[in-house]
Write a protein that holds these residues in place. Sequence first.
Motif, short mmCIF file in Angstrom:
data_model
loop_
_atom_site.label_atom_id
_atom_site.label_comp_id
_atom_site.label_asym_id
_atom_site.label_seq_id
_atom_site.Cartn_x
_atom_site.Cartn_y
_atom_site.Cartn_z
N VAL A 198 0.82 -1.21 0.00
CA VAL A 198 0.00 0.00 0.00
C VAL A 198 0.86 1.27 0.00
O VAL A 198 0.43 2.33 -0.44
N LYS A 199 2.08 1.16 0.47
CA LYS A 199 2.98 2.33 0.48
C LYS A 199 3.38 2.77 -0.93
O LYS A 199 3.65 3.93 -1.15
N VAL A 200 3.42 1.83 -1.86
CA VAL A 200 3.78 2.17 -3.24
C VAL A 200 2.56 2.27 -4.15
O VAL A 200 2.65 2.77 -5.26
N ASP A 201 1.41 1.81 -3.66
CA ASP A 201 0.17 1.89 -4.42
C ASP A 201 -1.00 2.16 -3.48
O ASP A 201 -1.79 1.27 -3.17
N PRO A 202 -1.11 3.39 -3.00
CA PRO A 202 -2.15 3.71 -2.01
C PRO A 202 -3.58 3.48 -2.51
O PRO A 202 -4.46 3.18 -1.71
N GLU A 203 -3.83 3.59 -3.82
CA GLU A 203 -5.18 3.37 -4.33
C GLU A 203 -5.59 1.90 -4.27
O GLU A 203 -6.76 1.56 -4.47
#
Length: 171
Positions: free
Chosen positions: A25-30
Motif C-alpha cells: 500500500v505504500k507504493v500503491d495507495p489506491e
Amino acid sequence: MIFTDFFDDWTGEDFSEFIYNDDYVKVDPEYTGQRGRNNALFFSDLLAEDKSVSILDYGSGNGSFIRAMQQSGFEHVSGYDPFSNPQRPQEQSDIVLAFEVVEHSPRPAETLDDIVRFIKPGGFALISQVMIPAGIDSLKADWWYMGPRNGHISFFTYDTIIRYARSRDIS
C-alpha cells in the motif's frame, strides 16, 4: 516492449513475500479500495441497463470493485487474483475486466491468454494498461510508472498489444 527478466524464476510465494505484502500500500495507495470503487462507479453507470451481465474482475486485488458493483445491484460479479483471491473461476463471464494487471506479469502473453479464456462466446475483455510514453528513450528508467517494488515489470506500446491480438486472431 520493455521488461525485466529478474522475476522470471520467482514463485507466487516470492511475489507475496517481497512485493504484494503488507507494505504494498505504500507504493500503491489506491490499492486499498479507491481504484476499485472509482472503476465500479464508471461501470455501474455504463451497464445500468443490464445488471444481469456477468463480470469477472481479473486481478481483483482486495475485492473493492466487486463489493461496489454488488452494492450497485450487480449480482454476477466475481474476481480472480493470483495473490489475494487465487480460487480460479469455474465459469466464463460476459465481461472480463483487467485493470492494471498485465504490467505485473513476468509472462504477459500467458496472462493475456488466461484473461481471454474467461470470456463467454459473444463477450469481451477490457484491459486497462498504461502504455510506454513517447520519449521513453530519454526517460529510460526515470518513468514514474516503472518500478519493480510496485510489481510493474512488463511495459508495452500500443503496437505491442495490437501484435499480440493479431497473433491470437483476436479483434
